[in-house]
Design a protein around this motif. Structure first.
Motif, PDB file in Angstrom:
ATOM      1  N   PHE A   1      10.182   6.131  -2.998  1.00 22.05           N
ATOM      2  CA  PHE A   1       8.972   6.197  -2.211  1.00 22.05           C
ATOM      3  C   PHE A   1       9.394   5.835  -0.877  1.00 22.05           C
ATOM      4  CE2 PHE A   1      10.334   1.970  -3.661  1.00 22.05           C
ATOM      5  CZ  PHE A   1      10.308   1.207  -2.427  1.00 22.05           C
ATOM      6  N   THR A   2       8.564   6.091   0.163  1.00 26.49           N
ATOM      7  CA  THR A   2       8.719   5.819   1.527  1.00 26.49           C
ATOM      8  C   THR A   2       8.263   4.737   2.215  1.00 26.49           C
ATOM      9  OG1 THR A   2       7.250   7.327   2.172  1.00 26.49           O
ATOM     10  CG2 THR A   2       9.203   8.374   1.884  1.00 26.49           C
ATOM     11  N   ASP A   3       8.976   4.344   3.235  1.00 31.32           N
ATOM     12  CA  ASP A   3       8.256   3.267   3.989  1.00 31.32           C
ATOM     13  C   ASP A   3       7.335   3.851   4.787  1.00 31.32           C
ATOM     14  OD1 ASP A   3       9.769   3.915   6.314  1.00 31.32           O
ATOM     15  OD2 ASP A   3      11.104   2.291   6.115  1.00 31.32           O
ATOM     16  N   PRO A   4       6.889   2.993   5.744  1.00 27.72           N
ATOM     17  CA  PRO A   4       5.781   3.543   6.634  1.00 27.72           C
ATOM     18  C   PRO A   4       6.358   4.542   7.812  1.00 27.72           C
ATOM     19  CG  PRO A   4       5.032   1.422   6.347  1.00 27.72           C
ATOM     20  CD  PRO A   4       6.276   1.626   5.563  1.00 27.72           C
ATOM     21  N   TRP A   5       7.629   4.483   8.082  1.00 27.27           N
ATOM     22  CA  TRP A   5       8.244   5.176   8.914  1.00 27.27           C
ATOM     23  C   TRP A   5       8.949   6.376   8.280  1.00 27.27           C
ATOM     24  CZ3 TRP A   5       8.117   0.004   8.037  1.00 27.27           C
ATOM     25  CH2 TRP A   5       7.227  -0.537   9.159  1.00 27.27           C
ATOM     26  N   GLY A   6       9.070   6.689   7.232  1.00 25.38           N
ATOM     27  CA  GLY A   6       9.590   7.765   6.656  1.00 25.38           C
ATOM     28  C   GLY A   6      10.967   7.547   5.890  1.00 25.38           C
ATOM     29  N   ASN A   7      11.522   6.476   5.905  1.00 24.53           N
ATOM     30  CA  ASN A   7      12.799   6.175   5.301  1.00 24.53           C
ATOM     31  C   ASN A   7      12.518   6.109   3.973  1.00 24.53           C
ATOM     32  OD1 ASN A   7      14.515   5.199   7.698  1.00 24.53           O
ATOM     33  ND2 ASN A   7      12.703   3.695   7.985  1.00 24.53           N
ATOM     34  N   ARG A   8      13.408   6.713   3.151  1.00 18.59           N
ATOM     35  CA  ARG A   8      13.320   6.780   1.702  1.00 18.59           C
ATOM     36  C   ARG A   8      13.823   5.751   1.012  1.00 18.59           C
ATOM     37  NH1 ARG A   8      15.884  11.545  -0.050  1.00 18.59           N
ATOM     38  NH2 ARG A   8      14.685  11.388  -2.158  1.00 18.59           N
ATOM     39  N   LEU A   9      13.279   5.006   0.250  1.00 17.48           N
ATOM     40  CA  LEU A   9      13.630   3.905  -0.483  1.00 17.48           C
ATOM     41  C   LEU A   9      13.614   4.030  -2.010  1.00 17.48           C
ATOM     42  CD1 LEU A   9      11.792   1.252   1.682  1.00 17.48           C
ATOM     43  CD2 LEU A   9      14.359   1.725   1.804  1.00 17.48           C
ATOM     44  N   GLY A  10      14.168   3.493  -2.848  1.00 17.35           N
ATOM     45  CA  GLY A  10      13.849   3.473  -4.253  1.00 17.35           C
ATOM     46  C   GLY A  10      14.379   2.211  -5.097  1.00 17.35           C
ATOM     47  N   LEU A  11      13.754   2.177  -6.269  1.00 10.99           N
ATOM     48  CA  LEU A  11      14.085   0.939  -7.142  1.00 10.99           C
ATOM     49  C   LEU A  11      14.938   1.592  -8.332  1.00 10.99           C
ATOM     50  CD1 LEU A  11      10.460  -0.734  -7.091  1.00 10.99           C
ATOM     51  CD2 LEU A  11      12.619  -1.203  -5.700  1.00 10.99           C
ATOM     52  N   PHE A  12      15.605   0.765  -9.063  1.00  6.93           N
ATOM     53  CA  PHE A  12      16.198   1.162 -10.484  1.00  6.93           C
ATOM     54  C   PHE A  12      16.073   0.056 -11.148  1.00  6.93           C
ATOM     55  CE2 PHE A  12      20.077  -0.059  -7.959  1.00  6.93           C
ATOM     56  CZ  PHE A  12      20.848  -0.395  -9.194  1.00  6.93           C
TER      57      PHE A  12
ATOM     58  N   ASN B   1       0.754  -1.271  -0.005  1.00  8.69           N
ATOM     59  CA  ASN B   1      -0.073  -0.125  -0.024  1.00  8.69           C
ATOM     60  C   ASN B   1       0.981   1.249  -0.078  1.00  8.69           C
ATOM     61  OD1 ASN B   1      -2.459   1.161  -0.128  1.00  8.69           O
ATOM     62  ND2 ASN B   1      -2.605   1.508   2.161  1.00  8.69           N
ATOM     63  N   ILE B   2       1.914   1.215  -0.635  1.00  8.73           N
ATOM     64  CA  ILE B   2       2.773   2.314  -0.876  1.00  8.73           C
ATOM     65  C   ILE B   2       2.198   3.256  -1.831  1.00  8.73           C
ATOM     66  CG2 ILE B   2       4.834   1.318  -0.006  1.00  8.73           C
ATOM     67  CD1 ILE B   2       5.718   1.317  -3.075  1.00  8.73           C
ATOM     68  N   GLU B   3       2.574   4.761  -1.812  1.00 14.00           N
ATOM     69  CA  GLU B   3       1.903   5.526  -2.580  1.00 14.00           C
ATOM     70  C   GLU B   3       2.373   5.341  -4.101  1.00 14.00           C
ATOM     71  OE1 GLU B   3       1.724   9.850  -2.388  1.00 14.00           O
ATOM     72  OE2 GLU B   3       1.859   9.771  -0.107  1.00 14.00           O
ATOM     73  N   PHE B   4       1.827   5.448  -5.187  1.00 19.51           N
ATOM     74  CA  PHE B   4       2.132   5.098  -6.482  1.00 19.51           C
ATOM     75  C   PHE B   4       3.300   6.253  -6.732  1.00 19.51           C
ATOM     76  CE2 PHE B   4       1.973   6.307 -11.039  1.00 19.51           C
ATOM     77  CZ  PHE B   4       1.989   4.709 -11.528  1.00 19.51           C
ATOM     78  N   PHE B   5       4.492   5.849  -7.285  1.00 23.63           N
ATOM     79  CA  PHE B   5       5.431   6.657  -7.675  1.00 23.63           C
ATOM     80  C   PHE B   5       5.937   6.819  -9.152  1.00 23.63           C
ATOM     81  CE2 PHE B   5       7.266   2.633  -6.435  1.00 23.63           C
ATOM     82  CZ  PHE B   5       8.472   2.542  -7.364  1.00 23.63           C
ATOM     83  N   THR B   6       6.413   8.047  -9.289  1.00 20.67           N
ATOM     84  CA  THR B   6       6.933   8.189 -10.753  1.00 20.67           C
ATOM     85  C   THR B   6       8.221   7.498 -10.967  1.00 20.67           C
ATOM     86  OG1 THR B   6       5.683  10.320 -10.581  1.00 20.67           O
ATOM     87  CG2 THR B   6       7.310   9.943 -12.467  1.00 20.67           C
ATOM     88  N   ILE B   7       8.328   7.036 -12.282  1.00 18.88           N
ATOM     89  CA  ILE B   7       9.553   6.332 -12.672  1.00 18.88           C
ATOM     90  C   ILE B   7      10.037   7.247 -13.614  1.00 18.88           C
ATOM     91  CG2 ILE B   7      10.473   4.557 -13.987  1.00 18.88           C
ATOM     92  CD1 ILE B   7       8.064   2.663 -12.939  1.00 18.88           C
ATOM     93  N   HIS B   8      11.341   7.586 -13.227  1.00 18.15           N
ATOM     94  CA  HIS B   8      12.095   8.673 -14.225  1.00 18.15           C
ATOM     95  C   HIS B   8      13.082   8.053 -15.065  1.00 18.15           C
ATOM     96  CE1 HIS B   8      10.488  11.809 -11.278  1.00 18.15           C
ATOM     97  NE2 HIS B   8      10.744  10.847 -10.147  1.00 18.15           N
ATOM     98  N   SER B   9      13.570   8.800 -15.962  1.00 17.60           N
ATOM     99  CA  SER B   9      14.601   8.506 -16.721  1.00 17.60           C
ATOM    100  C   SER B   9      15.237   9.781 -17.473  1.00 17.60           C
ATOM    101  CB  SER B   9      14.059   7.367 -18.078  1.00 17.60           C
ATOM    102  OG  SER B   9      13.167   7.983 -18.708  1.00 17.60           O
TER     103      SER B   9
END
Length: 122
Positions: free
Chosen positions: A100-111, A81-89
């Protein structure tokens, strides 16, 4: 010379945090050295530590390489249930990425590498 690396995020409740990260990473921790702490070896010598404590809001992001960033985004939105996030290029950058962030405010990401020749996750 660097031989290993650890990165730590903090969560207010370790049971809730461990379960969230188990879903995020699709597996149980590799090591639980003591109460309030869980560790995943993401790749050989690179560990993600989830520790019970006060989160440091705004740190990161910690980005994790995936084979299909769109599919992973869909899974995380549905399962966590994370917020939809934009994929950049960008043309000059060899990856697509999103944060995106986890429920505790830690910033995470994918690539995801744009070119299969660059991909190190396969």
């Amino acid at each position: 010379m660097i031989g290993e690396m650890t990165v730590q995020v903090r969560v207010l409740d370790i049971k809730e945090g461990q379960q969230w990260y188990e879903t995020f990473l699709c597996r149980k921790p590799d090591f639980i050295p003591h109460q309030g702490f869980a560790e995943w070896e993401l790749i050989p010598g690179c560990w993600l530590q989830v520790a019970e404590g006060k989160p440091v809001v705004g740190s990161g992001p910690i980005r994790i390489g995936v084979l299909n960033i769109i599919a992973e985004r869909e899974r995380l939105v549905k399962e966590l249930n994370i917020e939809f996030f934009t994929i950049h290029s960008r043309e000059e950058v060899p990856v697509k990425w999103g944060t995106f962030t986890d429920p505790w405010g830690n910033r995470l990401g994918l690539f995801e590498y744009v070119s299969e020749g660059e991909n190190r996750t396969s």
